[in-house]
Design a protein around this motif. Sequence first.
Motif, PDB file in Angstrom:
ATOM      1  N   ARG B 132       0.817  -1.210   0.000  1.00  0.00           N
ATOM      2  CA  ARG B 132       0.000   0.000   0.000  1.00  0.00           C
ATOM      3  C   ARG B 132       0.852   1.263   0.000  1.00  0.00           C
ATOM      4  O   ARG B 132       0.458   2.287  -0.564  1.00  0.00           O
ATOM      5  N   ILE B 133       2.008   1.185   0.624  1.00  0.00           N
ATOM      6  CA  ILE B 133       2.838   2.388   0.707  1.00  0.00           C
ATOM      7  C   ILE B 133       3.329   2.830  -0.674  1.00  0.00           C
ATOM      8  O   ILE B 133       3.076   3.959  -1.084  1.00  0.00           O
ATOM      9  N   PRO B 134       3.990   1.950  -1.445  1.00  0.00           N
ATOM     10  CA  PRO B 134       4.355   2.378  -2.809  1.00  0.00           C
ATOM     11  C   PRO B 134       3.134   2.715  -3.671  1.00  0.00           C
ATOM     12  O   PRO B 134       3.192   3.631  -4.500  1.00  0.00           O
ATOM     13  N   LEU B 135       2.055   2.006  -3.464  1.00  0.00           N
ATOM     14  CA  LEU B 135       0.856   2.279  -4.265  1.00  0.00           C
ATOM     15  C   LEU B 135       0.360   3.706  -4.043  1.00  0.00           C
ATOM     16  O   LEU B 135       0.094   4.455  -4.987  1.00  0.00           O
ATOM     17  N   LEU B 136       0.249   4.095  -2.787  1.00  0.00           N
ATOM     18  CA  LEU B 136      -0.240   5.441  -2.477  1.00  0.00           C
ATOM     19  C   LEU B 136       0.750   6.498  -2.949  1.00  0.00           C
ATOM     20  O   LEU B 136       0.350   7.579  -3.382  1.00  0.00           O
ATOM     21  N   GLN B 137       2.018   6.158  -2.890  1.00  0.00           N
ATOM     22  CA  GLN B 137       3.021   7.093  -3.396  1.00  0.00           C
ATOM     23  C   GLN B 137       2.836   7.284  -4.896  1.00  0.00           C
ATOM     24  O   GLN B 137       2.857   8.398  -5.405  1.00  0.00           O
ATOM     25  N   GLU B 138       2.597   6.173  -5.581  1.00  0.00           N
ATOM     26  CA  GLU B 138       2.379   6.231  -7.031  1.00  0.00           C
ATOM     27  C   GLU B 138       1.114   7.036  -7.360  1.00  0.00           C
ATOM     28  O   GLU B 138       1.094   7.841  -8.279  1.00  0.00           O
ATOM     29  N   LEU B 139       0.058   6.790  -6.604  1.00  0.00           N
ATOM     30  CA  LEU B 139      -1.215   7.464  -6.866  1.00  0.00           C
ATOM     31  C   LEU B 139      -1.214   8.912  -6.394  1.00  0.00           C
ATOM     32  O   LEU B 139      -2.131   9.676  -6.691  1.00  0.00           O
ATOM     33  N   ASN B 140      -0.170   9.238  -5.620  1.00  0.00           N
ATOM     34  CA  ASN B 140      -0.052  10.607  -5.145  1.00  0.00           C
ATOM     35  C   ASN B 140      -1.201  11.020  -4.218  1.00  0.00           C
ATOM     36  O   ASN B 140      -1.670  12.147  -4.257  1.00  0.00           O
ATOM     37  N   ILE B 141      -1.657  10.088  -3.417  1.00  0.00           N
ATOM     38  CA  ILE B 141      -2.645  10.398  -2.379  1.00  0.00           C
ATOM     39  C   ILE B 141      -1.913  10.641  -1.061  1.00  0.00           C
ATOM     40  O   ILE B 141      -1.100   9.817  -0.662  1.00  0.00           O
ATOM     41  N   PRO B 142      -2.191  11.754  -0.418  1.00  0.00           N
ATOM     42  CA  PRO B 142      -1.576  11.983   0.894  1.00  0.00           C
ATOM     43  C   PRO B 142      -1.968  10.870   1.865  1.00  0.00           C
ATOM     44  O   PRO B 142      -3.133  10.456   1.885  1.00  0.00           O
ATOM     45  N   PHE B 143      -1.035  10.403   2.640  1.00  0.00           N
ATOM     46  CA  PHE B 143      -1.369   9.339   3.586  1.00  0.00           C
ATOM     47  C   PHE B 143      -0.441   9.349   4.788  1.00  0.00           C
ATOM     48  O   PHE B 143       0.662   9.900   4.736  1.00  0.00           O
ATOM     49  N   VAL B 144      -0.934   8.763   5.871  1.00  0.00           N
ATOM     50  CA  VAL B 144      -0.125   8.546   7.069  1.00  0.00           C
ATOM     51  C   VAL B 144      -0.325   7.091   7.484  1.00  0.00           C
ATOM     52  O   VAL B 144      -1.455   6.595   7.491  1.00  0.00           O
TER      53      VAL B 144
END
Lengths: 343, 343
Positions: B132-144
């Motif tokens: 999920r971490i690389p995925l969210l980075q790829e999608l450019n969604i802010p996350f914690v």
Amino acid sequence: MNLKQLSLKLGLSQTTVSRALNNYPEVNEHTRERVKLAALKHNYRPNTRATRLATGRAMTIGHILPMNSTETFNPIFGEFIAGAVQAYSKRGYELSLTLANEDSEESIYRELAANGTVDGVIVHSPRVNDMRIPLLQELNIPFVVHGRDFNNLSDYSWLDMNNRRAFYQATKLLIDLGHQSICLVNGRETLNFAWRRRLGYLDALGDEKIASDTALMHTGDLTESNGYSAATKALANGNPPTAFLVASYVVALGVRRAIHHAGLEMGRDISVIIHDDELSYFQNDGDIPQFTATRLSVRDGGELAATMLLDIIDEPSNAPLTALMEAPLVIGASTGPVKSGTA
Amino acid sequence: MNLKQLSLKLGLSQTTVSRALNNYPEVNEHTRERVKLAALKHNYRPNTRATRLATGRAMTIGHILPMNSTETFNPIFGEFIAGAVQAYSKRGYELSLTLANEDSEESIYRELAANGTVDGVIVHSPRVNDMRIPLLQELNIPFVVHGRDFNNLSDYSWLDMNNRRAFYQATKLLIDLGHQSICLVNGRETLNFAWRRRLGYLDALGDEKIASDTALMHTGDLTESNGYSAATKALANGNPPTAFLVASYVVALGVRRAIHHAGLEMGRDISVIIHDDELSYFQNDGDIPQFTATRLSVRDGGELAATMLLDIIDEPSNAPLTALMEAPLVIGASTGPVKSGTA
DNA sequence: GTGAAAGCGCTAACAA
DNA sequence: TTGTTAGCGCTTTCAC
């Protein structure tokens, strides 16, 4: 990629594309195929914000948990909500979670009604004479209550566990096993659910013409130490019980300790039935075969309540809907694996 | 009452009314007063669906809980989310809750990114090499991330309990009290948090040149029966412990039972420290004064993680943000009330 | 300091 | 069966 760009690419109007995607019947099947393929190919996703504005629906259900900031989160809520979320996602809805103490409650509901962030709400933990029910009726927001307010005689939608019947059945089972002196270790009876449970216990005793004994009925917070002290007191009594009916697994741990302490052995000298909303949380590892355990399936309740609410939203004339969930019995014994059955 | 009606009533343009209400500086203070008063009087509430479309922000944070449908709802999630919701509502955000199993996870995140229903997400229960971490980075969604993936060396925002330090401190405290043989009853050490806890325990032993003993380190599911069997085994050992360090309250109940069984008395013959994320749930009634209890405040963590995420959304250049929560120590004794202190 | 007008991206009445 | 057009209720340029 938005609708406009997609329709341009296809040489069709936005309308047709929208209709094709939303399965309107008037669209030529061939066109529909073409549109859906293109949508897939270009990874088109309708912007939910726009859809919501255009349709006037939020596609969101609100769950407002009554809770002050010092209180801890009740896992029952979690289970119930987990069930609800499943129902929502199946129908394209989302769940929006809010906390409210009694002071902020009314304004939160009024806010929701006015700004249209939700299409309906679930009311958790109804109190006696709960003002939320008339409030929501006045605001005309579709809602389903998880539990009941027995003081409110108006027509409203609710889903509840049949706590009375569940405890009736459990007590009946113990009586059928030959027990005449059964100790009830209950939750706080100012709460609706606990009160209903005591009624079920008393019903069963009454049916069998067994006199109830206040020394055998304990009420208090659902903690291990309360279980211990209640059971200790009961066992020291002139008329000690041969069985316990306990309202929570954590409490039952205390009861077990007291039984131990008294030099008795569970399953041989004494029977214990637990009747617990939360049991699923602790039951993971077959931890409790020495108990006879009954589980009230909160998650299923959440899923059903959510489905009821969505049905009401789709077809308001259906309301009010009500559901009384029966507790499935799961029988365990100290000697073998957990078996399933019905009382 | 919507903006148009309100502005008509005031003889002003929608623009001015909007600006007045949203505290734009260019509005005449007198006009602003007039507008705000009228808005209050007519109970005007901006339609959130419209605001969201116009601004392009969802004003919603997504929490996607990894959970298959048979698993039970972890109360930790509840506490964490309760904290997060408080932070959101302070800043006008909502929380949208979703469940996902590992199969549906990726598509859910992609969907969220494409249709813009959320402005950011919280990642719960990170796994080892969590995709999920690389995925969210790829999608450019802010996350914690709530927790950490120690295998992922990239820069991402996270909040975690300092489990290692917490268990270090607890072990240290026991050593300071004179204990040389301390039994660790831990959770499954394939999970990051449990593994970190063991490291903390070992750190403290190492600092004091106490040899670790595998017979004194137990790992398993957090259940009462596991606590019982672990403690029973440890006490039957050639080198029986004089103290227990237990990773959960429920487990500690089993430990207590084993101690009892062995004819020992807690607080006199043997010390027990519980170190529990969930302690708050059981602690309501001073149930555990016989234990020395430490509480990891999950709710505070939720509130902080949420605040971090909103800050990142407002000011993306701030990311990544990280936070390591220290466990406040709450010391109890068998003879008196619970006292507060620090190791 | 205020207003007119153009969107945001979709749906839905009405026409063709 | 498809397209034109007008919203949904707000924000935000740009002009005054």
